[in-house]
Design an enzyme around this catalytic site. Sequence first.
Site, PDB file in Angstrom:
ATOM      1  CB  CYS A 189     -22.101  34.060  -1.424  1.00 11.49           C
ATOM      2  SG  CYS A 189     -23.089  34.968  -2.629  1.00 11.49           S
TER       3      CYS A 189
ATOM      4  CE  LYS B 219     -13.681  34.886   0.616  1.00 10.86           C
ATOM      5  NZ  LYS B 219     -12.464  35.721   0.383  1.00 10.86           N
TER       6      LYS B 219
ATOM      7  N   GLY C  24     -18.758  38.864  -2.346  1.00 14.26           N
ATOM      8  CA  GLY C  24     -17.605  39.491  -2.971  1.00 14.26           C
ATOM      9  C   GLY C  24     -17.672  39.396  -4.481  1.00 14.26           C
TER      10      GLY C  24
ATOM     11  CG  ASP D 175      -9.003  44.569  -1.468  1.00 13.56           C
ATOM     12  OD1 ASP D 175      -9.330  45.755  -1.707  1.00 13.56           O
ATOM     13  OD2 ASP D 175      -9.795  43.625  -1.614  1.00 13.56           O
TER      14      ASP D 175
END
Length: 443
Positions: free
Chosen positions: A162, A177, A158, A274
Site C-alpha cells: 500500500c 509505499k 498495488g 507499465d
Amino acid sequence: MKILVGFLFILILNFQIIDSDARPNKLILVSAISVHESSPAVAPMEDFSPGTHGDIPRHQTHSNNKLVIGLIAASCLMGIIFLPLMCLWICRRKKIYKSSKISAKRLDSLRGLPLTSFIGRTNSTLKPSSEKRSVAVMNYDLLEAATNDFKSEILGEGGFGCVYKAQLEDNLLVAVKRLDNQSPSAIKEFQTEIDILSKIQHPNIISLLGYCVHDETKLLVYELMHNGSLETQLHGPSSGSNLTWHCRMKIALDTARGLEYLHEHCKPSVIHRDMKSSNILLDSKFNAKLSDFGLAVMNGANTKNIKLSGTLGYVAPEYLLNGKLTDKSDVYAFGVVLLELLLKRRPVEKLAPSECQSIVTWAMPQLTDRSKLPSVIDPVIRDTMDLKHLYQVAAVAVLCVQPEPSYRPLITDVLHSLVPLVPVELGGTLRVAENRVAATLEP
C-alpha cells in the site's frame, strides 16, 4: 588436503623402514672389526675371502642408493599429486571468495547502506540529461511515526503493498509505499525503482525522496501528489468532473513529455513497460508525472523475448503475443490512456462473466467516423472543445494503438501533435483568453 596428509604419513613411515633395514649392516661391520682387533688367533685380513671382505661396504652403498632413489621417486610422486590438488584448492577458494563478495554487496544494498554501493547494478550505464539529487536512506522509526504506525490514509494499493500518506518534520507531506512481498520479482522491482529514479530528474517524472529497508519491510518515499492518479480522477467518485478538456490535454502533454524524456534523453533509453492511468499521478495543479518504474527496462538486446509484464488492456499486441518489447510498446499504452481521457471508459470492460472487450476494439469504429465521434465522448467534456481539436486528438490515439508497431508514431511526434492543442498558460502553444483557461481548470 586429507589425502595429502595421509600420503606424507605413509612416506615418512617408509623412510623409517628403509633406515631400519640399513642399521644391521652397520652393526655387523662394527662387530667384525671388534673381533679382529681383540682375538690374536684370528687369521690376518688377507686370509678372509674376497667375498666376505667386500660385501659389507657394497651392501651399505646399495642401501643408500635405494634410499636416494626412493626419496627422488617419492618427491616426484608427491609433486604429481600435490600440484593438481593445490590448483584445485586455489580455484575453489577464489570462487568462494567471489561468491561471498557478491552476496555481501547484495545484502549491504538492502540494509540501508549509502546508495552509491547499490545503484548501478541493473542499469549502470544510464546517463540522464540532468544530475539527480541524492536519495536519502531514511530511518524506519521516523517513517513508522509519520504514517501513524502505517494506519494513516491509504493513497493507493498495488500488487506488493500500500501507499500511505505521511507527514515528516517541518510538516512535509510525502507518500510512503510499503512493500511487504518478499518474492524475487518484488525485490527486483524495488531495486529497479531506486536505481532508475535516483538517476533521472524531470518535471513529469515522480521524485523519489528516500528509501528504507527494515527486516522484511521495504519502504519507498515519494513526493506527495495531492490529486492522486488519473485513474482515480476518471473512474473514482468524481467520475472525471475535475478534468476539463484543456486539463485533460495538459495531462496528455505532460505524460508525453515524460515518455519522451525516457525514450530520447536517457542513454540508453528507458521503456516504462507499465504505462497506465493509475501510474500517472497529478499534483495540486493537475501537473502529471509518471510513476512506478519497477518494471522499467533499458531498450536494447535484453528486451527481446523478455518476460511478459504489464496490465491487461495496456499491453501492446506484439509484446503480448511474441514477447517483442520496444519503445513503441509505451506508445501503444499511451494511446490507450488517450482513449481513456476522451471516452472515460476503462481499458478492459466485462460484457459477460466470460466475455471482455478492450477499449481499443470498441473505439476504433467510433474514432474513424467523425459523425459518431462527438456522441461517444465523455459527457463531462462533450461540446466543450473545438471539434477540429477533437478530431486531431482522436487521430493521434488511433495511430498510437495500431496493431503493427511500425505504423505507430514516435512519442516525439505525438508530443509535437499535442503541443498546439494545449493553452500557453498550461504549457502548450494554444492562444486562448485567460478567463477561458481559468474556467477550464475549475472543477
